[in-house]
Scaffold this active site. Structure first.
Site: not given
Length: 450
Positions: A102, A241, A243, A245
């Site tokens: 992440s 960010d 990833d 999400d």
């Protein structure tokens, strides 16, 4: 073996326990066995990843473990975490896996899991998988080994799904948008989706090299995108960010709007349109007191959960709510997706801008936040600072000082060895004194620098 799963799968420094190739192989075998227990039917798993160099290693290790139990593996390559949730369902897979840490730096990595319904696994399922990792799993006979296949159109499927969440009669023509992809998983899909909808796109953080994910860019460092917004005279900035999400939004002046402001905006709009299921927003204990007061004024409830978007989603599913998220920018809209989706949330904000015919600065700011202060103290493995008497006394004293005009929240991070000390109060002198006193007590207890 120490506990593997934290608040969002398994995470740590690559090539250091637990994030080693050997452990990933064992995890792959364990989840393969868990999700292929129901007989002789064909089982499949989709695997996505972000742009970290170690992603190649973990992708191969997980594939080896999964195919050793007879699972067929579909490799998506670099895609956002929400794309894995989406494609797990649409491709009728038994399991989805996302390889990502992440917002963490490039040296870290992690493994997140989605069930066949596209939602993250529960604590109970993760505990069963962890037991299988510890016990070990026997491989299937040679003739039953699974296959692996690259899926080339995964990102295109995701782009189409994201675009379908945007009002069909609406376009982004005339809007100049800075999008910072953090050199991460959305480095191709986010600019593509925005351009296809008509925006003039100024891309930032779209040149990943395996080492630069989240490095001076993205939602954890919005300054880079803010400079681009001002330099290019853009209407809005979107910071994702690693990833993708989560999202942090920037107005035309480069000022930051966090997840609380976005959730306040959408909750009020959806409530006015009779779209807000359950009449409440679901957020975590970290969300600002100002958000709670704003929602009360709109007749909207606020359901608080533990920190972690998976806990937000669990509460949303249990209560039938369709909007939730975190101050950090995880925004969950279950009408459209099964997990936080930064790009999809950004498109909803752009739709609100167009419908209101107002600049981002007016749309973004919906309430005045109560002053909030957060500090972290790092501790070593085996230390339990929150159980030490001097720390307990400092916490009790801070709670007494804040009583009636604020609140104190102390918690251990679920992804890093940190004690997080957060407080809110209109009295900023009391706010700083309370947080600093607790931080000092924890620091003394663990012998660490502040």
């Amino acid at each position: 073996m120490s506990k593997l799963f934290g608040t969002d799968g398994v995470r740590g420094t690559a090539n250091t326990a637990p994030m080693t190739a050997e452990t990933a192989l064992r995890i792959g075998a364990a989840v393969g066995r868990y999700f292929s227990r129901d007989g002789d039917s064909v089982h499949r798993v989709v695997i996505g990843k972000d742009t970290r160099l170690s992603g190649y290693m973990f992708e191969n290790a997980l594939t080896a473990g999964l195919t050793s139990t007879g699972m067929n593996v579909l490799l998506l390559g670099p895609v956002p975490t929400p794309a894995v949730g989406l494609l797990t369902r649409s491709m009728r897979a038994d399991l989805g896996v996302m390889i990502s840490a992440s917002h963490n730096p490039a040296i870290d990595n992690g493994i997140k899991f989605f069930g066949p319904d596209g939602y993250k696994l529960s604590d109970e399922v993760e505990a069963e998988i962890e037991a299988l990792v510890a016990a070990g799993v026997d491989p299937v006979p040679a003739a039953e080994i699974g296959r692996a296949k690259r899926i080339d159109d995964g990102r295109f499927r995701y782009v189409e799904r994201v675009k379908s969440s945007f009002p069909r009669q609406m376009r982004l023509d005339g809007l100049k948008v800075v999008v910072d992809c953090a050199n991460g998983a959305a480095y191709r899909v986010a600019p593509e989706a925005l351009w296809e909808l008509g925006a003039t796109v100024i891309p930032v953080g779209t040149t990943p090299n395996g080492h630069n994910i989240n490095d001076g860019c993205g939602s954890m460092y919005p300054q880079t995108a803010a400079e681009a917004v001002v330099a290019h005279g853009a209407d809005v900035g979107i910071c994702l960010d690693g990833d993708a999400d989560r999202v942090i939004l920037l107005d035309e002046k480069g000022w930051v709007g966090d997840g609380d402001q976005f959730m306040g905006l959408m909750a009020a709009r959806w409530a006015a349109e009779d779209r807000l299921k359950g009449g409440s927003l679901v957020a975590t204990v970290m969300s600002n007191l100002g958000l709670e007061r704003f929602l009360q004024g709109k007749g909207v409830g606020l359901e608080r959960t533990s920190v972690g978007d998976r806990y937000v989603v669990e509460r949303m599913r249990a209560g039938g709510f369709n909007l939730g998220g975190e101050q950090s920018g995880h925004i969950v809209m279950t009408d459209y997706a099964t997990t936080g989706d930064g790009l999809m949330a950004a498109l909803q904000f752009l739709a609100a801008m167009i419908e209101s015919d107002k600049p981002a600065s007016e749309v973004m700011h919906v309430f005045d936040p109560v002053p909030q202060l957060l500090k972290n103290v790092r501790y070593a493995a085996g230390q339990t600072p929150l159980e030490i008497g001097s720390v307990k006394d400092a916490i009790a004293a801070a709670e007494a000082d804040l009583s009636g005009n604020g609140r104190l929240l102390i918690r251990k991070s679920g992804t890093e060895p940190l004690i997080r000390v957060m407080a809110e109060s209109e009295d900023e002198a009391v706010l700083h004194a309370s947080v600093n006193a607790v931080v000092a007590a924890v620091t003394d207890a663990v012998g660490a620098p502040q």
